[in-house]
Design a protein around this motif. Sequence first.
Motif, mmCIF file in Angstrom:
data_model
loop_
_atom_site.group_PDB
_atom_site.id
_atom_site.type_symbol
_atom_site.label_atom_id
_atom_site.label_comp_id
_atom_site.label_asym_id
_atom_site.label_seq_id
_atom_site.Cartn_x
_atom_site.Cartn_y
_atom_site.Cartn_z
ATOM 1 N N MET A 181 38.624 45.907 40.484
ATOM 2 C CA MET A 181 40.043 46.135 40.597
ATOM 3 C C MET A 181 41.185 47.466 40.925
ATOM 4 S SD MET A 181 40.963 42.729 38.637
ATOM 5 C CE MET A 181 42.342 42.145 39.075
ATOM 6 N N SER A 182 40.094 48.364 40.731
ATOM 7 C CA SER A 182 40.623 49.416 40.145
ATOM 8 C C SER A 182 40.504 50.306 42.145
ATOM 9 C CB SER A 182 39.980 50.485 39.556
ATOM 10 O OG SER A 182 38.654 50.645 39.737
ATOM 11 N N GLY A 183 41.026 51.329 41.835
ATOM 12 C CA GLY A 183 40.604 51.481 43.000
ATOM 13 C C GLY A 183 42.310 51.939 44.646
ATOM 14 N N TYR A 184 42.646 50.580 43.702
ATOM 15 C CA TYR A 184 43.712 50.401 45.109
ATOM 16 C C TYR A 184 45.029 50.848 45.189
ATOM 17 C CZ TYR A 184 41.076 46.269 45.933
ATOM 18 O OH TYR A 184 40.525 45.477 46.727
ATOM 19 N N PRO A 185 46.243 51.673 45.852
ATOM 20 C CA PRO A 185 46.773 52.528 45.660
ATOM 21 C C PRO A 185 47.710 51.601 44.984
ATOM 22 C CG PRO A 185 46.547 51.973 48.518
ATOM 23 C CD PRO A 185 45.574 50.633 47.489
ATOM 24 N N ARG A 186 48.414 52.888 43.566
ATOM 25 C CA ARG A 186 49.536 52.757 43.295
ATOM 26 C C ARG A 186 49.179 51.709 41.966
ATOM 27 N NH1 ARG A 186 55.223 51.379 44.767
ATOM 28 N NH2 ARG A 186 55.796 51.987 42.950
ATOM 29 N N THR A 187 47.479 51.691 41.852
ATOM 30 C CA THR A 187 46.697 50.941 40.821
ATOM 31 C C THR A 187 46.235 52.077 39.881
ATOM 32 O OG1 THR A 187 46.326 49.043 42.319
ATOM 33 C CG2 THR A 187 45.361 48.914 40.478
ATOM 34 N N PHE A 220 40.436 38.647 40.818
ATOM 35 C CA PHE A 220 40.042 38.050 39.393
ATOM 36 C C PHE A 220 40.206 36.301 39.387
ATOM 37 C CE2 PHE A 220 43.602 35.003 36.195
ATOM 38 C CZ PHE A 220 42.890 36.682 35.388
ATOM 39 N N GLU A 221 40.661 35.907 40.638
ATOM 40 C CA GLU A 221 39.722 34.544 40.322
ATOM 41 C C GLU A 221 38.283 34.634 40.654
ATOM 42 O OE1 GLU A 221 41.069 32.283 39.989
ATOM 43 O OE2 GLU A 221 43.514 32.817 39.963
ATOM 44 N N ARG A 222 37.390 35.173 41.423
ATOM 45 C CA ARG A 222 36.199 35.839 41.408
ATOM 46 C C ARG A 222 35.885 35.571 39.965
ATOM 47 N NH1 ARG A 222 32.858 38.800 41.820
ATOM 48 N NH2 ARG A 222 34.320 41.061 41.137
ATOM 49 N N ILE A 223 36.528 36.944 39.629
ATOM 50 C CA ILE A 223 35.873 37.470 38.199
ATOM 51 C C ILE A 223 35.992 36.406 36.885
ATOM 52 C CG2 ILE A 223 36.230 38.994 36.107
ATOM 53 C CD1 ILE A 223 37.743 40.867 37.841
ATOM 54 N N VAL A 224 37.179 35.112 37.441
ATOM 55 C CA VAL A 224 37.531 34.206 36.161
ATOM 56 C C VAL A 224 35.863 33.466 36.580
ATOM 57 C CG1 VAL A 224 38.876 32.079 35.870
ATOM 58 C CG2 VAL A 224 39.919 34.410 36.569
ATOM 59 N N ASN A 225 35.605 32.978 38.283
ATOM 60 C CA ASN A 225 34.747 32.077 37.981
ATOM 61 C C ASN A 225 33.363 32.597 38.298
ATOM 62 O OD1 ASN A 225 36.411 29.950 39.098
ATOM 63 N ND2 ASN A 225 36.549 31.408 41.729
ATOM 64 N N GLU A 226 33.145 34.049 38.338
ATOM 65 C CA GLU A 226 32.281 34.618 37.633
ATOM 66 C C GLU A 226 31.511 34.529 36.631
ATOM 67 O OE1 GLU A 226 30.803 38.412 37.950
ATOM 68 O OE2 GLU A 226 31.201 38.332 40.507
ATOM 69 N N ARG A 227 32.596 34.294 35.647
ATOM 70 C CA ARG A 227 32.118 34.879 33.964
ATOM 71 C C ARG A 227 32.227 33.422 33.777
ATOM 72 N NH1 ARG A 227 31.460 39.487 33.085
ATOM 73 N NH2 ARG A 227 31.538 39.809 30.735
ATOM 74 N N LEU A 252 38.340 46.529 25.955
ATOM 75 C CA LEU A 252 39.681 46.640 26.158
ATOM 76 C C LEU A 252 40.007 46.732 27.598
ATOM 77 C CD1 LEU A 252 42.851 45.244 26.138
ATOM 78 C CD2 LEU A 252 43.619 47.398 24.874
ATOM 79 N N GLU A 253 40.127 46.255 27.980
ATOM 80 C CA GLU A 253 40.340 46.321 29.614
ATOM 81 C C GLU A 253 41.820 46.275 30.183
ATOM 82 O OE1 GLU A 253 37.258 45.744 32.632
ATOM 83 O OE2 GLU A 253 35.716 46.171 31.041
ATOM 84 N N VAL A 254 42.596 47.107 31.207
ATOM 85 C CA VAL A 254 44.047 47.473 31.258
ATOM 86 C C VAL A 254 44.124 47.568 32.887
ATOM 87 C CG1 VAL A 254 45.895 47.391 31.405
ATOM 88 C CG2 VAL A 254 45.019 46.972 29.527
ATOM 89 N N LYS A 266 34.567 47.862 33.416
ATOM 90 C CA LYS A 266 33.778 47.975 33.550
ATOM 91 C C LYS A 266 33.708 46.265 34.171
ATOM 92 C CE LYS A 266 30.873 50.068 29.927
ATOM 93 N NZ LYS A 266 29.723 50.046 29.430
ATOM 94 N N VAL A 267 34.383 44.859 33.578
ATOM 95 C CA VAL A 267 34.848 43.481 34.055
ATOM 96 C C VAL A 267 35.993 43.740 35.137
ATOM 97 C CG1 VAL A 267 35.026 41.802 33.612
ATOM 98 C CG2 VAL A 267 33.858 42.972 31.794
ATOM 99 N N LEU A 268 36.845 45.132 34.493
ATOM 100 C CA LEU A 268 38.107 44.715 35.791
ATOM 101 C C LEU A 268 37.577 45.548 36.672
ATOM 102 C CD1 LEU A 268 40.558 43.601 33.548
ATOM 103 C CD2 LEU A 268 40.019 42.595 35.227
ATOM 104 N N GLY A 269 36.641 46.760 37.305
ATOM 105 C CA GLY A 269 36.046 48.018 37.961
ATOM 106 C C GLY A 269 36.447 47.819 39.106
#
Length: 160
Positions: free
Chosen positions: A33-39, A87-94, A69-71, A28-31
């Motif tokens: 960031m998913s969907g990229y090649p080899r991710t 990642f930086e956007r999520i850090v700032n947003e939260r 827990l999300e990885v 949910k939080v890192l969603g």
Amino acid sequence: MNLMKKLLIPLVLSLTVLLSSCIIAKPKVLGSMSGYPRTEAIRIPKQMLRIAGRAADDESGLLRNLNSLEVITCEDRRSMPILDSEFERIVNERGLELLVSSTDSLESVDIYAEMNSKNTVIKELLIRDRERKEQNFIYLKGKFDLGKLLESDPKSLTRF
């Protein structure tokens, strides 16, 4: 024996549904960031963490106090800069604050957190681990009382 079969089938079905929700759950939080090649991405829901806490005989209560827990793991070098900016956007947003940053020749680790006003209870933890060929992002949500963790096992926070 017939009663046992009647109980066993719903139990197996329930366990299968519970385990499959762990495997296919999208973060949910890192969603974003998913969907990229080899991710690879996974979210372990609260129910599975509770079961793991009971099964692992979690004396510190760390797993029982964990709500999510999300990885995310990425092995594609071209996607890494995009994931870093996300990642930086999520850090700032939260509104997370940098707790620890460590770098050596092979690896870099940044740990961000949201803490209560007394700086003793962590509510959210976001970790970025960067290596040359791989990046890992870990998001933990729950309530972690640093004082209680140190009381239960003073070495628990220095093992890493």
